[in-house]
Write an enzyme that holds these catalytic residues in place. Structure first.
Site, PDB file in Angstrom:
ATOM      1  N   ALA A 113     -31.340  22.264   6.856  1.00 42.01           N
ATOM      2  CA  ALA A 113     -30.033  21.623   6.751  1.00 42.01           C
ATOM      3  C   ALA A 113     -28.965  22.113   7.720  1.00 42.01           C
ATOM      4  CB  ALA A 113     -29.505  21.767   5.322  1.00 42.01           C
ATOM      5  N   ARG A 141     -27.789  31.435   9.032  1.00 42.44           N
ATOM      6  CA  ARG A 141     -27.249  30.089   9.273  1.00 42.44           C
ATOM      7  C   ARG A 141     -26.679  29.453   8.012  1.00 42.44           C
ATOM      8  NH1 ARG A 141     -31.001  26.301  12.788  1.00 42.44           N
ATOM      9  NH2 ARG A 141     -29.004  25.224  12.843  1.00 42.44           N
ATOM     10  N   CYS A 233     -35.926  16.645  17.662  1.00 44.93           N
ATOM     11  CA  CYS A 233     -35.232  16.392  18.925  1.00 44.93           C
ATOM     12  C   CYS A 233     -36.183  16.743  20.071  1.00 44.93           C
ATOM     13  CB  CYS A 233     -33.924  17.179  19.018  1.00 44.93           C
ATOM     14  SG  CYS A 233     -34.094  18.948  18.719  1.00 44.93           S
TER      15      CYS A 233
END
Length: 456
Positions: A113, A141, A233
């Site tokens: 997330a 994070r 990505c």
């Protein structure tokens, strides 16, 4: 920009790849900025407030900007009015819209997330009776994920910090799982030059194996008939179409095809099994590199593990203290952890009580405040959870005052007001708490979130 030869060679037979156009766009140094607005925190006159150029075609809340402003020096960015997000990532909205599932209460997991782009997107799309669990496996994070969800005012969320294998033990608990998987990052080459240095065929192979492990670990947590949205990505087939095929072959999953994808958008459809993957190339779409596919779990695959846990009772005195700060017209449950008081919608509270005995929960709902000397000191999250905030007086600031507040500096306010707690606002959106004592304001903006650059 010198692109890795091994990458260019590996893409020769990948659908939609045009080597000349691909190289040219990476040499262009073109920077594209896009934002996505928070439907729960509308900006009056948003068309004039930000340099909006045009709407992102696949997300009605997303807009390209004509130029990149200083978001750090925009108070509404800190108020959670919008999120700066790459346009391709907003395509997750199409997968959710076309799933046919958004009209009912859902339990949703955003597995990878941080920093919160897709999490805030999902939160704006699911119903208020739904619950969104945001997981970040890397502990360092987690704070930025919590910060962004707090600013967004995301009350029906639970933040956890667990390995997918730990979550997978809770079988059949989620209707939808979104996996934006760790990848080799070739889709970010135009935006991040350092990603080129870190890319290698060996990194692609390593990431592919990691992705298979992550999906195998989390698959049991998806309900029979549930939906998994997988994205990266990366341009590499090994991390995209091959991973979808892996799910199809090992878990009897169905790879779906999305309808209503406008050909003028420039998104490349890539056949995968009986379904379709979706590729974003920056020479065809105003986006960085991105891949997404949707996978449906068989109705007969796995089972639902019904878990029930008794809810811890909150002290009645604490509930009374909290209710003085909370909107009586909203349904919520107060939860106490030592001296900290939290509130959350009832469906979120029910899931929280299931998860808290099994997973490492870092945030649930929003923090109302801390109990000190038999009084409640309100938390910053309460100010940003506008739906739940009681009728607390507000002070409207101009931009200079707002930036001073966000920098934890003193600011002048000419009106004569009585002592007590206030929510300071900019363009009618909440920024946080201050307390007036005599001739001064105590600034309660979180120290770690303050603006550090010059505001002059």
């Amino acid at each position: 920009m010198a692109l890795p030869t091994a990458l260019l060679e590996s893409l020769h037979h990948v659908p939609g790849y045009d080597e000349n156009g691909f190289i040219r766009v990476h040499e262009s140094n073109l920077n594209i900025t896009s934002v996505r607005f928070n439907k729960y925190k509308p900006i009056a006159g948003e068309q004039e407030y930000l340099p909006l150029k045009r709407q992102v075609p696949w997300n009605e809340a997303g807009y390209y900007l004509a130029e990149r402003p200083s978001f750090t020096l925009d108070p509404l960015f800190h108020a959670g009015a919008y999120y700066v997000q790459e346009a391709g990532s907003m395509f997750v909205a199409q997968a959710l819209q076309q799933s046919g599932m958004l009209d009912k209460p859902l339990t949703v997991l955003d597995l990878c997330a941080a920093p919160g782009g897709k999490t805030t997107l999902i939160q704006n799309m699911i119903s208020e009776q739904s619950v969104l669990v945001a997981n970040e496996v890397i502990k360092t994070r987690v704070p930025v994920l919590i910060e962004n969800l707090t600013k967004w005012g995301a009350d029906n969320t639970i933040v956890i910090n667990n390995d997918p294998s730990e979550i997978g033990k809770l079988q059949g608990i989620f209707d939808i799982i979104v996996v934006d998987a760790p990848c080799s990052g070739s889709g970010l080459f135009r935006r991040d030059k350092n990603a080129i240095k870190e890319w290698s065929p060996e990194a692609v192979t390593l990431c592919s194996k990691r992705q298979q492990r992550i999906l195998s670990d989390i698959w049991p947590a998806l309900k029979p008939g549930g939906l998994m949205i997988y994205s990266t990505c990366s341009y590499s087939r090994e991390e995209n179409e091959n991973i979808a095929k892996f799910l199809e072959e090992t878990n009897h999953a169905e790879i779906l095809e999305l309808n209503n994808i406008d050909k003028t958008w420039g998104i490349v459809e890539s056949p995968v099994g009986n379904g379709t993957g979706y590729r974003f190339y920056p020479d065809k779409v105003d986006s960085e590199g991105f891949f997404l596919c949707c996978v449906r779990k068989s109705d007969t695959d796995g089972h639902i593990q019904y878990l029930s846990e008794a809810a811890d009772k909150t002290d009645k005195k604490t509930e009374a203290l909290a209710k003085d700060w909370l909107n009586a017209n909203t349904d919520y449950q107060v939860y106490q952890n030592k001296e900290q008081v939290f509130a959350m919608p009832l469906p979120t509270f029910k899931l929280f009580n299931v998860l808290k005995k099994h997973l490492n929960i870092r945030k649930a709902g929003f923090k109302v405040g801390d109990i000190a000397h038999n009084k409640l000191v309100p938390d910053h999250a309460l100010a940003l959870s506008e739906k739940y905030t009681a009728n607390i007086d507000g002070i409207e600031l101009n931009k200079k005052q707002a930036l001073q507040y966000l920098s934890k500096l003193n600011f002048d306010f000419e009106e004569d007001i009585k002592d007590g707690w206030y929510i300071v606002k900019y363009r009618h959106l909440s920024l946080g708490f201050v307390k007036k004592i005599g001739n001064r304001f105590n600034n309660y903006y979180p120290k770690d979130w303050r603006i550090r650059q010059s505001i002059d």
